[in-house]
Structure formats: structure tokens, C-alpha cells
Design a protein around this motif. Structure first.
Motif, PDB file in Angstrom:
ATOM      1  N   ALA A  41       0.859  -1.182   0.000  1.00 51.52           N
ATOM      2  CA  ALA A  41       0.000   0.000   0.000  1.00 51.52           C
ATOM      3  C   ALA A  41       0.893   1.230   0.000  1.00 51.52           C
ATOM      4  O   ALA A  41       1.928   1.252   0.674  1.00 51.52           O
ATOM      5  CB  ALA A  41      -0.885   0.001   1.248  1.00 51.52           C
ATOM      6  N   ALA A  42       0.495   2.260  -0.731  1.00 52.71           N
ATOM      7  CA  ALA A  42       1.308   3.478  -0.774  1.00 52.71           C
ATOM      8  C   ALA A  42       0.427   4.730  -0.849  1.00 52.71           C
ATOM      9  O   ALA A  42      -0.456   4.830  -1.704  1.00 52.71           O
ATOM     10  CB  ALA A  42       2.266   3.442  -1.963  1.00 52.71           C
ATOM     11  N   SER A  43       0.721   5.657   0.058  1.00 52.33           N
ATOM     12  CA  SER A  43      -0.005   6.940   0.049  1.00 52.33           C
ATOM     13  C   SER A  43       0.797   8.017  -0.681  1.00 52.33           C
ATOM     14  O   SER A  43       0.327   9.136  -0.832  1.00 52.33           O
ATOM     15  CB  SER A  43      -0.283   7.391   1.483  1.00 52.33           C
ATOM     16  OG  SER A  43       0.924   7.470   2.202  1.00 52.33           O
ATOM     17  N   SER A  44       1.981   7.657  -1.132  1.00 52.91           N
ATOM     18  CA  SER A  44       2.851   8.645  -1.795  1.00 52.91           C
ATOM     19  C   SER A  44       2.596   8.751  -3.292  1.00 52.91           C
ATOM     20  O   SER A  44       3.319   9.449  -4.001  1.00 52.91           O
ATOM     21  CB  SER A  44       4.321   8.273  -1.558  1.00 52.91           C
ATOM     22  OG  SER A  44       4.542   6.945  -1.991  1.00 52.91           O
ATOM     23  N   SER A  58       6.704   6.913  -3.964  1.00 56.53           N
ATOM     24  CA  SER A  58       7.974   6.914  -3.231  1.00 56.53           C
ATOM     25  C   SER A  58       8.003   5.708  -2.309  1.00 56.53           C
ATOM     26  O   SER A  58       7.087   5.513  -1.515  1.00 56.53           O
ATOM     27  CB  SER A  58       8.119   8.193  -2.403  1.00 56.53           C
ATOM     28  OG  SER A  58       8.117   9.311  -3.249  1.00 56.53           O
ATOM     29  N   VAL A  59       9.057   4.922  -2.447  1.00 59.03           N
ATOM     30  CA  VAL A  59       9.162   3.704  -1.641  1.00 59.03           C
ATOM     31  C   VAL A  59      10.372   3.822  -0.714  1.00 59.03           C
ATOM     32  O   VAL A  59      11.470   4.188  -1.143  1.00 59.03           O
ATOM     33  CB  VAL A  59       9.311   2.453  -2.545  1.00 59.03           C
ATOM     34  CG1 VAL A  59       9.422   1.196  -1.691  1.00 59.03           C
ATOM     35  CG2 VAL A  59       8.129   2.335  -3.506  1.00 59.03           C
ATOM     36  N   ALA A  60      10.139   3.505   0.551  1.00 62.85           N
ATOM     37  CA  ALA A  60      11.208   3.605   1.552  1.00 62.85           C
ATOM     38  C   ALA A  60      12.328   2.599   1.251  1.00 62.85           C
ATOM     39  O   ALA A  60      12.052   1.475   0.805  1.00 62.85           O
ATOM     40  CB  ALA A  60      10.632   3.342   2.941  1.00 62.85           C
ATOM     41  N   SER A  63      12.009  -0.867   2.592  1.00 60.04           N
ATOM     42  CA  SER A  63      11.033  -1.816   2.056  1.00 60.04           C
ATOM     43  C   SER A  63      11.712  -3.121   1.645  1.00 60.04           C
ATOM     44  O   SER A  63      12.631  -3.134   0.830  1.00 60.04           O
ATOM     45  CB  SER A  63      10.315  -1.216   0.838  1.00 60.04           C
ATOM     46  OG  SER A  63       9.546  -2.231   0.195  1.00 60.04           O
ATOM     47  N   LYS A  64      11.199  -4.213   2.196  1.00 65.75           N
ATOM     48  CA  LYS A  64      11.720  -5.526   1.802  1.00 65.75           C
ATOM     49  C   LYS A  64      11.030  -5.988   0.518  1.00 65.75           C
ATOM     50  O   LYS A  64      11.518  -6.859  -0.182  1.00 65.75           O
ATOM     51  CB  LYS A  64      11.456  -6.538   2.917  1.00 65.75           C
ATOM     52  CG  LYS A  64      12.222  -6.231   4.204  1.00 65.75           C
ATOM     53  CD  LYS A  64      12.288  -7.483   5.099  1.00 65.75           C
ATOM     54  CE  LYS A  64      13.100  -7.222   6.341  1.00 65.75           C
ATOM     55  NZ  LYS A  64      12.352  -6.395   7.303  1.00 65.75           N
ATOM     56  N   THR A  65       9.882  -5.393   0.237  1.00 67.91           N
ATOM     57  CA  THR A  65       9.108  -5.820  -0.927  1.00 67.91           C
ATOM     58  C   THR A  65       9.619  -5.209  -2.232  1.00 67.91           C
ATOM     59  O   THR A  65       9.621  -5.872  -3.267  1.00 67.91           O
ATOM     60  CB  THR A  65       7.612  -5.443  -0.719  1.00 67.91           C
ATOM     61  OG1 THR A  65       7.102  -6.246   0.346  1.00 67.91           O
ATOM     62  CG2 THR A  65       6.784  -5.659  -1.961  1.00 67.91           C
ATOM     63  N   SER A  92      -0.306  -3.582   3.739  1.00 64.98           N
ATOM     64  CA  SER A  92       0.928  -3.041   4.317  1.00 64.98           C
ATOM     65  C   SER A  92       1.436  -3.939   5.438  1.00 64.98           C
ATOM     66  O   SER A  92       2.449  -3.658   6.062  1.00 64.98           O
ATOM     67  CB  SER A  92       0.685  -1.624   4.852  1.00 64.98           C
ATOM     68  OG  SER A  92      -0.195  -1.666   5.947  1.00 64.98           O
ATOM     69  N   ARG A  98      -0.726 -10.647   2.372  1.00 69.98           N
ATOM     70  CA  ARG A  98      -1.090  -9.359   1.769  1.00 69.98           C
ATOM     71  C   ARG A  98      -2.246  -9.447   0.781  1.00 69.98           C
ATOM     72  O   ARG A  98      -3.039  -8.525   0.680  1.00 69.98           O
ATOM     73  CB  ARG A  98       0.124  -8.735   1.077  1.00 69.98           C
ATOM     74  CG  ARG A  98       0.894  -7.922   2.078  1.00 69.98           C
ATOM     75  CD  ARG A  98       1.840  -6.949   1.527  1.00 69.98           C
ATOM     76  NE  ARG A  98       2.630  -6.497   2.673  1.00 69.98           N
ATOM     77  CZ  ARG A  98       3.767  -5.889   2.634  1.00 69.98           C
ATOM     78  NH1 ARG A  98       4.296  -5.626   1.460  1.00 69.98           N
ATOM     79  NH2 ARG A  98       4.387  -5.529   3.727  1.00 69.98           N
TER      80      ARG A  98
END
Ligand SMILES: Cc1cc2nc3c(=O)[nH]c(=O)nc-3n(C[C@H](O)[C@H](O)[C@H](O)COP(=O)(O)O)c2cc1C
Length: 170
Positions: A41-44, A58-60, A63-65, A92, A98
Motif C-alpha cells: 500500500a502506498a499513500s505517496s 515513493s518507496v522507503a 522496504s523488503k518488498t 501493508s 497481503r
């Protein structure tokens, strides 16, 4: 007028809280990798360009995914509806669950989308831009599928770490 910026304001917890004042929608970013749906899930999510058609997420770096997901051929981006709060938490949460119980569509080129999403994009990876502790993933939109009820459906809104609905004033 009060002083707008102090170093104290930039401590990560305060900054996260400040960023959370800005409301966003939420998307599911997902692809089939080695026969299994992978995503988060992403709010960015944001729209970036019409020509060429680009969006970004934008992914941190934590993130392992993403290292797995980025191996997908195409990426599904589903704009979540207001009844998707629990689904969003699931998307998330723990990786093995998931996609459990979710109605999904997997395109021929491996883009994974949620059937009840408001809008579904199928995208290819356009570019990755390093940005601090995140990577800005630029995606090229290859096709768009607006669900039948998409025009009337309400989006899930993420605001101050919680979910809400959009209320129109006019
Ligand atoms: C509402 C919501 C929005 C999120 N938005 C993002 C996001 O924009 N970027 C991101 O990297 N993670 C975001 N996350 C966290 C991811 O969904 C996921 O939990 C995280 O990547 C850790 O899982 P992973 O290690 O499998 O990647 C969000 C989570 C929630 C609940």
C-alpha cells in the motif's frame, strides 16, 4: 509572526506528523513476480506527467518488498476506495497474507490490480530516482481501466495516520 522553522521542528517524529497533515489517497502497487502477487500500500502516489503519461510512488529504502516487486514486468496501481481501510492495512502488513481473500486481476504482462478499485493503471517502470531515505519510482502508464462505478466511487483518504472519506463542500 512566529518563527516557522527551527531544528527542533525537523526531528523525524515531528516531521512525520507534519507531513501527515497533508491528506492523500492510497494505492495498491502490485505485480506478479514468479507467479505470486507482490506489492504494498502506498499513500505517496501522485500523478506526474500527461505526455508521457507518468505517475510516481515513493518507496522507503527499508522496504523488503520493493527489491522483489521491481522485478515485475508491469505494475498495477489501484486507487483504493473508501471501504478499503482494512484492505489497506492488509496490503501493508505481513507479506504472506497481503493478497489473501482479495479479488485480483492479473494482466498478461503481470500487472496486479484490485477488482474493486476506483481506477486501475497498468504501468511499466520508467525510472528510479534516489531521494533521501526513499526511492521515487516513476511509472509510465500503459493503460487505464476506470471501474464501472469508478466515476461515482469515493476514494480512501489517508490523513494524520488514519483513514477518512472525502466530503465535498460544493
Ligand atoms: C496508508 C499507508 C500508506 C503507505 N504508504 C507508503 C508509501 O508511500 N511508501 C512506502 O514505502 N511505504 C508505504 N506504506 C508502507 C507499506 O505499505 C509497507 O508496509 C512497507 O513497505 C513495509 O513492507 P515491506 O517491507 O514488505 O515493503 C504505507 C502503509 C500504509 C498503511
Amino acid at each position: 509572526m512566529s518563527n516557522l522553522t527551527t531544528n527542533q521542528d525537523l526531528d523525524p517524529v515531528a516531521l512525520r506528523r507534519a507531513f501527515g497533515v497533508f491528506p492523500t489517497g492510497v494505492v495498491a502497487l502490485a505485480a506478479e513476480v514468479e507467479g505470486v502477487p507482490v506489492g504494498l500500500a502506498a499513500s505517496s502516489f501522485t500523478s506526474v506527467s500527461i505526455d508521457p503519461p507518468l505517475v510516481s510512488v515513493s518507496v522507503a529504502h527499508t522496504s523488503k518488498t520493493w527489491p522483489d516487486l521491481r522485478r515485475g514486468r508491469h505494475f498495477g496501481v489501484t486507487v483504493l476506495a473508501d471501504h478499503h481501510g482494512t484492505v489497506c492495512r492488509q496490503l501493508s502488513g505481513p507479506v504472506p497474507e497481503r493478497f489473501t481473500g482479495l479479488d485480483l486481476t492479473v494482466s498478461e504482462d503481470g500487472a496486479v490490480t484490485l477488482d474493486e478499485g476506483l481506477v486501475r493503471f497498468s504501468c511499466s517502470l520508467y525510472r528510479e530516482v534516489e531521494a533521501g531515505d526513499h526511492v521515487i519510482v516513476l511509472l509510465k502508464v500503459e493503460s487505464v481501466d476506470q471501474a464501472e462505478l469508478g466515476g461515482e466511487g469515493h476514494p480512501l483518504v489517508f490523513h494524520r495516520s488514519g483513514f477518512g472519506r472525502l466530503e465535498r463542500s460544493a
